[in-house]
Design a protein around this motif. Sequence first.
Motif: not given
Lengths: 133, 286
Positions: B156-181
Motif C-alpha cells: 500500500t506504500q506504492n501508489m501504482e500497486q495501491l491503485a491496482l488493488i483498489k481497481s481489483n477490489n472494485a471489480a469484485i464488488r461490482e461482480l457481487a451485485l450481479i446474480n451469477p444465474n
Amino acid sequence: MFKKYHKKLAYCVPVIALIVITFQVVMVKTNQLSRWKGGGFGMYSEIHHGHNEIWLKHKTISIDSLAQKNKRLNASIKRLKAHQTKNNLKTTAKLIQKLTQYDTIVLQVWKPKIDVNKATYYRTLASEITYIN
Amino acid sequence: MKSVKDILNSISANNSLGLKLLFIIASVYCLSTALYFSNLKVTFIGVLLCSIVVSKHVIKSKVIWALFLIIFSIDVIHNFYDEANHHFLLTYITLIVVLHLNGVFNYKILIKNIKYLTVIVLAFATLQKLFSEQFISGEFYYYMFNSGRFFKPIVTQNMEQLALIKSNNAAIRELALINPNNSSASAQFQNIFPHLGVICVVFAWLTIAVECIATLLLLLKPTHKLTHIVLLILILGIFSTRLETGFLAILCIAGFLITTNKTFKTIYLFLLLLFLSLIITKLGFY
C-alpha cells in the motif's frame, strides 16, 4: 484426582486434537465445510468462505441487503457460507421464504474461483436447495 | 539492577517463566474475545484481577486454569464451526496445563505434549494446503496478492500497486451485485506484480516446503538449532505476510518451551511480547 489413569492420560490432548482434525477433514470432504473452520488447521489453504455468495435462482432480490435487516438471517447466512450442510441450507431457505413470501425458492451458494491465465475472478455453483412452502 | 546476562540466564533456567507466559497469553486472549459471552468473561476477568491482588500463586492456581479451560471450551463448543484454529490450539494448551497442575504429568511431559501438539498443527496446516487444489495451483495466493491482503504495509506504500488493488477490489464488488444465474460475467484482475501467476505457484510450494521441514525437524530433532532457525523463519515469514499475531504468539510460546537454547528462548520471548503488544493494541489479529 486422575491418579488411576495418569499413564493413559499423559498424551490424551494430542489424541483429542487428532480426533477433532479427523472430524474436520471428513466434514470438509462430505459436507462442504470451509477448510478455515472446525479446528482442522486449514487456514490460508483456500479463499475465505466469507467471499462465498448466496443467491436465489430466477429471482433478482439481493440476499445481502435482506440479511442486513434481519439478524437471524444474517447469522444463518454466515453459518451457511462456512458450512453447506442440508440443514444449514434448509434453515436459511426457510428464513428467506418467510421474509420474502415466495412460494418456492431455489437457494444457491456460489464460490469464487480464479483463472490465473486469464487473470479473472469468477463464481461457480457449490450447492443449492429447492424449498417449497 | 540485574545485568542483561543475568536476565538471559534466568530466562533459560526458570521453568515457571513458561507457565507465566502461557498465563499472560490466556489472559490477553480472554480479554480480546470478551465480546462473546461477555458477562461470563467480565466476571472471570474480575475474579482473575482479584486473585492477582490477593494471592502470589495465581499463575499456578488450579482453579484459575480450570476456569480458563471452561471459558475457552464453552467458546469452542458453542461456536465449533466458527472459532479460529488457534482458539482450538489455546484450548488444548490450557487442558495440558490443567492436567500438569493436577499432577497427571510432570513438566517434562508437558513440554512433550506441547511438542506433539505443535507437530500436529504444522503437519495438518501443510496437508490441508497440499490437498487444496486452489492452494497448489497458486489461485489462492494470486487472489490474496491482487486484492491487497498480503504484505499490506508494503504494497500500500506504492501508489501504482495501491491503485491496482483498489481497481481489483472494485471489480469484485461490482461482480457481487450481479446474480451469477443471469450472467457468466467475471471480474478482470490487473496483476500488482509482473509474472504474478508463476510467483504464486512458487510461493505456494515454498510455503508447503518450509512448513513440512519445520514439522519434520520439530518431530525428530526438537531441540536442534536448525529446527528453531526454520521455525523462526516460518514465524517471521507469516508475520511479514499477514499480522496473524494470535496464532504466532502461540507458535512462539511453543518454540520457547521446546528449545533448550538460551539465545532462541530470548528471541522467542521478545517476539512473543511483540505479538502480544500488537494484539492488545488491536494492530494485529487476536
